[in-house]
Design a protein around this motif. Structure first.
Motif, mmCIF file in Angstrom:
data_model
loop_
_atom_site.group_PDB
_atom_site.id
_atom_site.type_symbol
_atom_site.label_atom_id
_atom_site.label_comp_id
_atom_site.label_asym_id
_atom_site.label_seq_id
_atom_site.Cartn_x
_atom_site.Cartn_y
_atom_site.Cartn_z
ATOM 1 N N LEU A 86 0.823 -1.211 0.000
ATOM 2 C CA LEU A 86 0.000 0.000 0.000
ATOM 3 C C LEU A 86 0.852 1.253 0.000
ATOM 4 O O LEU A 86 0.612 2.186 -0.777
ATOM 5 C CB LEU A 86 -0.924 0.012 1.218
ATOM 6 N N ALA A 87 1.837 1.294 0.889
ATOM 7 C CA ALA A 87 2.696 2.475 0.962
ATOM 8 C C ALA A 87 3.442 2.681 -0.347
ATOM 9 O O ALA A 87 3.571 3.818 -0.834
ATOM 10 C CB ALA A 87 3.678 2.336 2.125
ATOM 11 N N GLY A 88 3.917 1.596 -0.946
ATOM 12 C CA GLY A 88 4.634 1.714 -2.211
ATOM 13 C C GLY A 88 3.754 2.184 -3.341
ATOM 14 O O GLY A 88 4.147 3.059 -4.135
ATOM 15 N N ALA A 89 2.543 1.634 -3.438
ATOM 16 C CA ALA A 89 1.633 2.017 -4.523
ATOM 17 C C ALA A 89 1.223 3.476 -4.412
ATOM 18 O O ALA A 89 1.172 4.205 -5.416
ATOM 19 C CB ALA A 89 0.406 1.114 -4.510
ATOM 20 N N LEU A 90 0.926 3.925 -3.197
ATOM 21 C CA LEU A 90 0.515 5.328 -3.017
ATOM 22 C C LEU A 90 1.705 6.267 -3.193
ATOM 23 O O LEU A 90 1.563 7.361 -3.748
ATOM 24 C CB LEU A 90 -0.129 5.509 -1.644
ATOM 25 N N GLY A 91 2.879 5.855 -2.720
ATOM 26 C CA GLY A 91 4.067 6.675 -2.936
ATOM 27 C C GLY A 91 4.404 6.804 -4.401
ATOM 28 O O GLY A 91 4.744 7.889 -4.888
#
Length: 332
Positions: free
Chosen positions: A22-27
């Protein structure tokens, strides 16, 4: 771009993986992302939370926003009471099989459910909370240079819901079948049933070694009883494996007959909000025989369609996630 806070228990297993994804996709999409990984790092994690609360108090004292510095707060699996005040809007990414009754009193703090499966979306919509089907993705595990073998792989990890025992029973009844490698970090039955075509890996595997195993085996057996999402199924499609799984939701959302094999279940149970599905033993044996009967062309076609679906699903998830977060942020 919106400011996003993601909170989850950093359990070293599925939730940790969800947090990274999640953090990677949103970043990658350009959001300003802050992560609270709960349960790892001891006092440092607690200090980080206190710093967030102190910053919120300072903003209020200066006459800033009356509620929070983040546009959207995303909590994984459960509602953390201390985090909703930090954001204008709150989303929950739940796993039905782990949604405990004690979470229910705090469900009112959730503005939107971001569902990883359509199965979960229907469950939480019925609880009176708007549920957006966002889907999910898994890490790309492909190592194209690793030669594929027509042997079988079962990744149970720490979970007791992966249908490991029916596989063991089936292999013990069929000593003529090829090797089945079982990777299981939880305790298996003791003593472990021995057979020349059964290989157990119960020690911790470095990720590079696990990835080699995932790529080397053409057939991945995943007769799950239930899944919050199904990372072991989706990682299998990323390497172009041919996946056998239970013909029940949400497993049959991920694996379809054009890219894998679905096996009927014989009976059901429950685990918190989820229905559990127990694979039929005879159908499981028939499924393995059907995999063994595939010719080279059929194997190649199924493998290529599995990989194509992985790439398509990954792109669709990222698009739906960005749209859902943007929509929720605008309601703030």
């Amino acid at each position: 771009m919106s400011r996003i806070h993601i909170a989850a228990r950093d359990n070293g297993a599925g939730l940790s993986r969800d947090l990274r994804i999640l953090a990677g996709a949103l970043g990658d999409a350009g959001f300003d992302v802050t992560v609270s990984a709960i349960g790892q790092g001891g006092p440092r994690r607690q200090l980080r939370h206190l710093q967030l609360r102190a910053r919120l108090a300072l903003e209020r004292w200066r006459g800033g926003a009356a509620r929070g510095r983040f546009d959207v707060n995303i909590m994984l699996e459960r509602v953390w009471r201390k985090y909703p005040p930090l954001a204008w809007r709150n989303a929950l990414v739940p796993n039905p099989e782990w949604f405990k009754p004690e979470y229910a009193p705090y469900f009112g703090a959730v503005d939107r459910v971001f569902a990883k499966t359509r199965h979960a979306a229907a469950i939480f919509e019925a609880l009176g909370r708007r549920s957006d089907y966002v889907g999910f993705t898994s890490s790309d595990r492909l190592l194209a240079a690793v030669p594929r073998e027509a042997s079988f792989f079962h990744l149970a990890g720490r979970s007791g819901n992966k249908g490991t025992q029916p596989l063991l029973d089936a292999w013990l009844r069929h000593p003529q079948w090829p090797m089945l490698t079982i990777v299981q970090r939880e305790k298996l039955p003791s003593p472990l049933p021995g057979a020349a075509n059964l290989r157990y890996v119960t020690r911790y595997l470095p990720d590079a070694e696990l990835r080699q195993l995932q790529n080397r085996h053409l057939f991945h057996l995943c007769p799950s009883e239930t899944e919050g999402f199904g990372h072991h199924l989706v990682e299998a499609t990323s390497v172009g494996a041919i996946v056998l799984t239970t013909d029940a939701p949400p497993m049959n959302e991920l694996i379809r007959p054009d890219r894998g094999l679905l096996v009927p279940y014989s009976h059901t149970g429950t685990q918190r909000l989820a229905t559990t599905y127990f694979v039929d033993s005879g159908a499981l044996e028939n499924g393995v025989e059907r995999l063994l009967a595939l010719d080279a062309g059929e194997r190649k076609a199924l493998s290529e369609r599995a990989r194509a679906w992985y790439e398509s699903n990954d792109a669709d998830f990222r698009r739906r996630l960005v749209a859902a977060v943007d929509d929720l942020a605008r309601t703030g």
